[in-house]
Scaffold this motif. Sequence first.
Motif, PDB file in Angstrom:
ATOM      1  N   THR A   3      50.962  23.615 -13.590  1.00  0.00           N
ATOM      2  CA  THR A   3      50.476  23.728 -12.221  1.00  0.00           C
ATOM      3  C   THR A   3      50.172  25.166 -11.892  1.00  0.00           C
ATOM      4  O   THR A   3      50.519  26.106 -12.630  1.00  0.00           O
ATOM      5  N   LEU A   4      49.533  25.334 -10.791  1.00  0.00           N
ATOM      6  CA  LEU A   4      49.171  26.683 -10.349  1.00  0.00           C
ATOM      7  C   LEU A   4      50.436  27.511 -10.120  1.00  0.00           C
ATOM      8  O   LEU A   4      50.483  28.700 -10.448  1.00  0.00           O
ATOM      9  N   ALA A   5      51.475  26.913  -9.615  1.00  0.00           N
ATOM     10  CA  ALA A   5      52.730  27.630  -9.371  1.00  0.00           C
ATOM     11  C   ALA A   5      53.340  28.087 -10.695  1.00  0.00           C
ATOM     12  O   ALA A   5      53.865  29.201 -10.812  1.00  0.00           O
ATOM     13  N   ASP A   6      53.279  27.175 -11.702  1.00  0.00           N
ATOM     14  CA  ASP A   6      53.811  27.549 -13.018  1.00  0.00           C
ATOM     15  C   ASP A   6      53.030  28.722 -13.607  1.00  0.00           C
ATOM     16  O   ASP A   6      53.607  29.629 -14.209  1.00  0.00           O
ATOM     17  N   ARG A   7      51.708  28.661 -13.438  1.00  0.00           N
ATOM     18  CA  ARG A   7      50.899  29.761 -13.956  1.00  0.00           C
ATOM     19  C   ARG A   7      51.250  31.066 -13.252  1.00  0.00           C
ATOM     20  O   ARG A   7      51.372  32.112 -13.885  1.00  0.00           O
ATOM     21  N   ARG A   8      51.401  31.007 -11.949  1.00  0.00           N
ATOM     22  CA  ARG A   8      51.753  32.232 -11.208  1.00  0.00           C
ATOM     23  C   ARG A   8      53.122  32.746 -11.646  1.00  0.00           C
ATOM     24  O   ARG A   8      53.319  33.943 -11.805  1.00  0.00           O
ATOM     25  N   ARG A   9      54.069  31.840 -11.826  1.00  0.00           N
ATOM     26  CA  ARG A   9      55.402  32.245 -12.271  1.00  0.00           C
ATOM     27  C   ARG A   9      55.333  32.909 -13.639  1.00  0.00           C
ATOM     28  O   ARG A   9      55.965  33.923 -13.895  1.00  0.00           O
ATOM     29  N   ALA A  10      54.545  32.360 -14.534  1.00  0.00           N
ATOM     30  CA  ALA A  10      54.390  32.935 -15.880  1.00  0.00           C
ATOM     31  C   ALA A  10      53.760  34.316 -15.807  1.00  0.00           C
ATOM     32  O   ALA A  10      54.159  35.246 -16.511  1.00  0.00           O
ATOM     33  N   ILE A  11      52.729  34.445 -14.942  1.00  0.00           N
ATOM     34  CA  ILE A  11      52.091  35.759 -14.783  1.00  0.00           C
ATOM     35  C   ILE A  11      53.107  36.770 -14.238  1.00  0.00           C
ATOM     36  O   ILE A  11      53.204  37.899 -14.695  1.00  0.00           O
ATOM     37  N   GLU A  13      56.416  36.714 -14.579  1.00  0.00           N
ATOM     38  CA  GLU A  13      57.390  37.048 -15.627  1.00  0.00           C
ATOM     39  C   GLU A  13      56.802  38.027 -16.641  1.00  0.00           C
ATOM     40  O   GLU A  13      57.480  38.951 -17.101  1.00  0.00           O
ATOM     41  N   ARG A  14      55.508  37.804 -17.009  1.00  0.00           N
ATOM     42  CA  ARG A  14      54.854  38.762 -17.927  1.00  0.00           C
ATOM     43  C   ARG A  14      54.786  40.153 -17.305  1.00  0.00           C
ATOM     44  O   ARG A  14      55.016  41.159 -17.970  1.00  0.00           O
ATOM     45  N   ASN A  15      54.461  40.201 -16.006  1.00  0.00           N
ATOM     46  CA  ASN A  15      54.395  41.504 -15.326  1.00  0.00           C
ATOM     47  C   ASN A  15      55.773  42.181 -15.309  1.00  0.00           C
ATOM     48  O   ASN A  15      55.896  43.392 -15.516  1.00  0.00           O
ATOM     49  N   VAL A  16      56.813  41.402 -15.062  1.00  0.00           N
ATOM     50  CA  VAL A  16      58.173  41.963 -15.042  1.00  0.00           C
ATOM     51  C   VAL A  16      58.522  42.512 -16.423  1.00  0.00           C
ATOM     52  O   VAL A  16      59.062  43.607 -16.565  1.00  0.00           O
TER      53      VAL A  16
END
Length: 148
Positions: A3-11, A13-16
Amino acid sequence: MATLADRRRAIGERNVKARRGIGEANEKARRALGDEMIKRRTGRDEVEDLNAVVRQPRQRTTLPAVAPRGGVPAQVGTGNYTAPPAATGGGIASPLTEPTASTREYYDPVLLPTTDGLAWVRWRSVKKCVMQDANEDEVILEFANGVS
């Protein structure tokens, strides 16, 4: 599919993770810069470099102890005293007088220029003078030739 939320969460986490990696690298670089600044301020590297080039002074060592060989035994000696001779004058009695001017001897005459070089003077230095002291003893004064 995520989902879009999962994608945002993954992005996120990558940024962190990326920021942590940058933060750790920055921390290592900051510590290295701090250590380098301390070395520059204290001059530790320069001192070590100079000490590597300069020859260190030799350490002074003490001389080895020498075993005593044996002293001179105490002795008792005798001597014969002889008194000094009685004073028979000694010196010139003042005042000195010149009996006659004919008792003088002179060096050969010398021509000397004046300081400006315009005139010349014939000069004779006294070589020897015979005087008399208060006891009427003869006193001979000999002089060096001051003019050459």
